[in-house]
Write a protein that holds these residues in place. Structure first.
Motif, PDB file in Angstrom:
ATOM      1  N   LYS A 102     -39.870 -57.516   1.751  1.00 37.94           N
ATOM      2  CA  LYS A 102     -38.556 -57.477   2.379  1.00 37.94           C
ATOM      3  C   LYS A 102     -38.422 -58.687   3.290  1.00 37.94           C
ATOM      4  O   LYS A 102     -39.303 -58.970   4.087  1.00 37.94           O
ATOM      5  N   LEU A 103     -37.315 -59.405   3.139  1.00 38.50           N
ATOM      6  CA  LEU A 103     -37.024 -60.576   3.956  1.00 38.50           C
ATOM      7  C   LEU A 103     -35.623 -60.381   4.534  1.00 38.50           C
ATOM      8  O   LEU A 103     -34.642 -60.491   3.812  1.00 38.50           O
ATOM      9  N   ALA A 104     -35.574 -60.053   5.803  1.00 38.55           N
ATOM     10  CA  ALA A 104     -34.299 -59.755   6.473  1.00 38.55           C
ATOM     11  C   ALA A 104     -33.583 -58.668   5.670  1.00 38.55           C
ATOM     12  O   ALA A 104     -34.106 -57.571   5.525  1.00 38.55           O
ATOM     13  N   SER A 105     -32.436 -58.981   5.093  1.00 38.07           N
ATOM     14  CA  SER A 105     -31.669 -57.963   4.360  1.00 38.07           C
ATOM     15  C   SER A 105     -31.874 -58.046   2.847  1.00 38.07           C
ATOM     16  O   SER A 105     -31.129 -57.451   2.084  1.00 38.07           O
ATOM     17  N   ILE A 106     -32.894 -58.788   2.416  1.00 39.26           N
ATOM     18  CA  ILE A 106     -33.157 -58.960   0.979  1.00 39.26           C
ATOM     19  C   ILE A 106     -34.500 -58.355   0.601  1.00 39.26           C
ATOM     20  O   ILE A 106     -35.486 -58.511   1.305  1.00 39.26           O
ATOM     21  N   ARG A 107     -34.508 -57.660  -0.533  1.00 39.35           N
ATOM     22  CA  ARG A 107     -35.743 -57.104  -1.093  1.00 39.35           C
ATOM     23  C   ARG A 107     -36.085 -57.923  -2.336  1.00 39.35           C
ATOM     24  O   ARG A 107     -35.248 -58.147  -3.196  1.00 39.35           O
ATOM     25  N   LEU A 108     -37.335 -58.388  -2.400  1.00 35.12           N
ATOM     26  CA  LEU A 108     -37.831 -59.151  -3.532  1.00 35.12           C
ATOM     27  C   LEU A 108     -38.880 -58.302  -4.238  1.00 35.12           C
ATOM     28  O   LEU A 108     -39.797 -57.785  -3.591  1.00 35.12           O
ATOM     29  N   THR A 109     -38.718 -58.135  -5.544  1.00 41.17           N
ATOM     30  CA  THR A 109     -39.687 -57.397  -6.352  1.00 41.17           C
ATOM     31  C   THR A 109     -40.190 -58.326  -7.447  1.00 41.17           C
ATOM     32  O   THR A 109     -39.390 -58.966  -8.136  1.00 41.17           O
ATOM     33  N   VAL A 110     -41.503 -58.419  -7.587  1.00 38.34           N
ATOM     34  CA  VAL A 110     -42.112 -59.244  -8.638  1.00 38.34           C
ATOM     35  C   VAL A 110     -42.848 -58.321  -9.583  1.00 38.34           C
ATOM     36  O   VAL A 110     -43.643 -57.478  -9.147  1.00 38.34           O
ATOM     37  N   ILE A 111     -42.574 -58.486 -10.877  1.00 38.57           N
ATOM     38  CA  ILE A 111     -43.177 -57.638 -11.902  1.00 38.57           C
ATOM     39  C   ILE A 111     -44.041 -58.495 -12.815  1.00 38.57           C
ATOM     40  O   ILE A 111     -43.616 -59.546 -13.284  1.00 38.57           O
ATOM     41  N   SER A 112     -45.264 -58.037 -13.049  1.00 35.36           N
ATOM     42  CA  SER A 112     -46.179 -58.709 -13.975  1.00 35.36           C
ATOM     43  C   SER A 112     -46.628 -57.686 -15.009  1.00 35.36           C
ATOM     44  O   SER A 112     -47.106 -56.614 -14.660  1.00 35.36           O
ATOM     45  N   ASN A 113     -46.466 -58.021 -16.276  1.00 33.39           N
ATOM     46  CA  ASN A 113     -46.910 -57.142 -17.360  1.00 33.39           C
ATOM     47  C   ASN A 113     -48.191 -57.666 -18.001  1.00 33.39           C
ATOM     48  O   ASN A 113     -48.467 -57.413 -19.157  1.00 33.39           O
ATOM     49  N   ALA A 114     -48.957 -58.391 -17.222  1.00 33.02           N
ATOM     50  CA  ALA A 114     -50.213 -58.960 -17.719  1.00 33.02           C
ATOM     51  C   ALA A 114     -51.322 -57.916 -17.671  1.00 33.02           C
ATOM     52  O   ALA A 114     -51.123 -56.787 -17.254  1.00 33.02           O
ATOM     53  N   SER A 160     -32.577 -49.550  -5.226  1.00 33.82           N
ATOM     54  CA  SER A 160     -33.229 -50.603  -5.994  1.00 33.82           C
ATOM     55  C   SER A 160     -32.928 -50.521  -7.487  1.00 33.82           C
ATOM     56  O   SER A 160     -33.204 -49.525  -8.134  1.00 33.82           O
ATOM     57  N   GLU A 161     -32.354 -51.611  -7.997  1.00 32.62           N
ATOM     58  CA  GLU A 161     -32.214 -51.777  -9.443  1.00 32.62           C
ATOM     59  C   GLU A 161     -33.423 -52.512  -9.982  1.00 32.62           C
ATOM     60  O   GLU A 161     -33.794 -52.351 -11.138  1.00 32.62           O
ATOM     61  N   CYS A 162     -34.034 -53.337  -9.140  1.00 31.86           N
ATOM     62  CA  CYS A 162     -35.204 -54.108  -9.557  1.00 31.86           C
ATOM     63  C   CYS A 162     -36.356 -53.179  -9.935  1.00 31.86           C
ATOM     64  O   CYS A 162     -37.117 -53.470 -10.855  1.00 31.86           O
ATOM     65  N   ALA A 163     -36.462 -52.064  -9.226  1.00 35.25           N
ATOM     66  CA  ALA A 163     -37.537 -51.117  -9.518  1.00 35.25           C
ATOM     67  C   ALA A 163     -37.462 -50.620 -10.952  1.00 35.25           C
ATOM     68  O   ALA A 163     -38.480 -50.335 -11.576  1.00 35.25           O
ATOM     69  N   SER A 164     -36.249 -50.547 -11.513  1.00 41.21           N
ATOM     70  CA  SER A 164     -36.102 -50.072 -12.891  1.00 41.21           C
ATOM     71  C   SER A 164     -36.652 -51.074 -13.897  1.00 41.21           C
ATOM     72  O   SER A 164     -36.914 -50.727 -15.043  1.00 41.21           O
ATOM     73  N   LEU A 165     -36.852 -52.330 -13.477  1.00 43.49           N
ATOM     74  CA  LEU A 165     -37.408 -53.352 -14.368  1.00 43.49           C
ATOM     75  C   LEU A 165     -38.922 -53.256 -14.479  1.00 43.49           C
ATOM     76  O   LEU A 165     -39.525 -53.854 -15.353  1.00 43.49           O
ATOM     77  N   VAL A 166     -39.547 -52.535 -13.554  1.00 42.88           N
ATOM     78  CA  VAL A 166     -41.000 -52.506 -13.485  1.00 42.88           C
ATOM     79  C   VAL A 166     -41.614 -51.930 -14.750  1.00 42.88           C
ATOM     80  O   VAL A 166     -42.554 -52.482 -15.304  1.00 42.88           O
ATOM     81  N   GLY A 167     -41.093 -50.829 -15.255  1.00 41.16           N
ATOM     82  CA  GLY A 167     -41.662 -50.226 -16.463  1.00 41.16           C
ATOM     83  C   GLY A 167     -43.121 -49.904 -16.258  1.00 41.16           C
ATOM     84  O   GLY A 167     -43.499 -49.263 -15.293  1.00 41.16           O
ATOM     85  N   ARG A 168     -43.973 -50.428 -17.152  1.00 40.70           N
ATOM     86  CA  ARG A 168     -45.415 -50.163 -17.063  1.00 40.70           C
ATOM     87  C   ARG A 168     -46.163 -51.309 -16.398  1.00 40.70           C
ATOM     88  O   ARG A 168     -47.381 -51.334 -16.383  1.00 40.70           O
ATOM     89  N   GLY A 169     -45.453 -52.272 -15.873  1.00 46.65           N
ATOM     90  CA  GLY A 169     -46.106 -53.421 -15.252  1.00 46.65           C
ATOM     91  C   GLY A 169     -46.523 -53.157 -13.822  1.00 46.65           C
ATOM     92  O   GLY A 169     -46.196 -52.134 -13.228  1.00 46.65           O
ATOM     93  N   GLU A 170     -47.265 -54.095 -13.290  1.00 44.43           N
ATOM     94  CA  GLU A 170     -47.668 -54.060 -11.884  1.00 44.43           C
ATOM     95  C   GLU A 170     -46.576 -54.755 -11.085  1.00 44.43           C
ATOM     96  O   GLU A 170     -45.951 -55.701 -11.559  1.00 44.43           O
ATOM     97  N   ALA A 171     -46.354 -54.313  -9.845  1.00 41.29           N
ATOM     98  CA  ALA A 171     -45.288 -54.910  -9.051  1.00 41.29           C
ATOM     99  C   ALA A 171     -45.693 -55.023  -7.592  1.00 41.29           C
ATOM    100  O   ALA A 171     -46.534 -54.281  -7.104  1.00 41.29           O
ATOM    101  N   VAL A 172     -45.060 -55.975  -6.917  1.00 42.92           N
ATOM    102  CA  VAL A 172     -45.172 -56.115  -5.473  1.00 42.92           C
ATOM    103  C   VAL A 172     -43.744 -56.254  -4.947  1.00 42.92           C
ATOM    104  O   VAL A 172     -42.900 -56.884  -5.583  1.00 42.92           O
ATOM    105  N   THR A 173     -43.483 -55.629  -3.815  1.00 44.12           N
ATOM    106  CA  THR A 173     -42.162 -55.700  -3.195  1.00 44.12           C
ATOM    107  C   THR A 173     -42.313 -56.244  -1.781  1.00 44.12           C
ATOM    108  O   THR A 173     -43.225 -55.846  -1.056  1.00 44.12           O
TER     109      THR A 173
END
Length: 171
Positions: A130-142, A115-128
C-alpha cells in the motif's frame, strides 16, 4: 468418382491458408523474441507510458525504480475505467528467457475500493503493498522457488510515480 474443380481447389485453398497462418505465426514469434531478447525496451519507454497515461487518465502510475537484470517491461495489459478515469491498471514484466524471469503481472488500484487485482491472483503467488491511497498487487505464476524471488524483489524495491525516477524506462 471424379472430383470437380471446386472440390480440388478447396483442398489447395485449405493447404495455402494453413501455410500462410504458419508463416504469419512464425513471423510474429520472431518479432516478439527479437523485441524481448535484444534488451531494447524503447517501444515501451517513457513515450509509450506517457501516451498511455494521457489516453487513460486517473490512478497514477506506480513503477519500480529499478528492475532485475534481464527483466523487461512488456506494457500495460488491462485498464478499468469509471466515468472516464482509470481506477485499475495492470502491466506485465518478464525476462529473457521467460523461464529465468517468468511473466509478472503488476496491478494497481485505489486502496479504498474492493480489490479487483486480487481476482487476478488465481493460483499464483502474490505480494500486496500500500502506497498512500494506492494498492499494488504483484502476481507471479512461476515455480515456488522463482515466485519467492519475484515476490521478494517486489516487496523490497523502491517504487515511484515519477517516470524520471524509473531508470530502466528508456526515453
Amino acid at each position: 468418382m471424379r472430383r470437380t474443380w471446386n472440390e480440388a481447389s478447396r483442398g489447395v485453398r485449405v493447404f495455402l491458408a494453413a501455410v500462410l497462418v504458419s508463416a504469419f505465426s512464425f513471423a510474429v514469434a520472431i518479432a516478439v523474441q527479437g523485441s524481448v531478447g535484444d534488451g531494447d525496451s524503447s517501444a515501451y519507454g517513457k513515450g509509450y507510458v506517457s501516451l498511455y497515461l494521457r489516453e487513460n487518465p486517473g490512478i497514477p502510475p506506480v513503477l519500480p525504480m529499478r528492475l532485475p537484470e534481464d527483466v523487461r517491461f512488456l506494457g500495460y495489459d488491462t485498464t478499468r475505467m469509471e466515468r472516464g478515469k482509470a481506477v485499475m491498471r495492470s502491466a506485465q514484466f518478464a525476462g529473457n528467457p521467460y523461464s529465468a524471469h517468468p511473466v509478472q503481472t503488476v496491478c494497481i488500484e485505489w486502496s479504498q475500493q474492493e480489490s479487483e487485482c486480487a481476482s487476478l491472483v488465481g493460483r499464483g503467488e502474490a505480494v500486496t503493498r500500500k502506497l498512500a491511497s494506492i494498492r499494488l498487487t504483484v502476481i507471479s505464476n512461476a515455480s515456488p522457488e522463482k515466485s519467492a524471488e519475484v515476490i521478494r524483489f517486489w516487496r523490497d524495491v523502491r517504487l515511484t510515480s515519477d517516470l524520471n525516477d524509473a531508470a530502466w524506462l528508456q526515453p
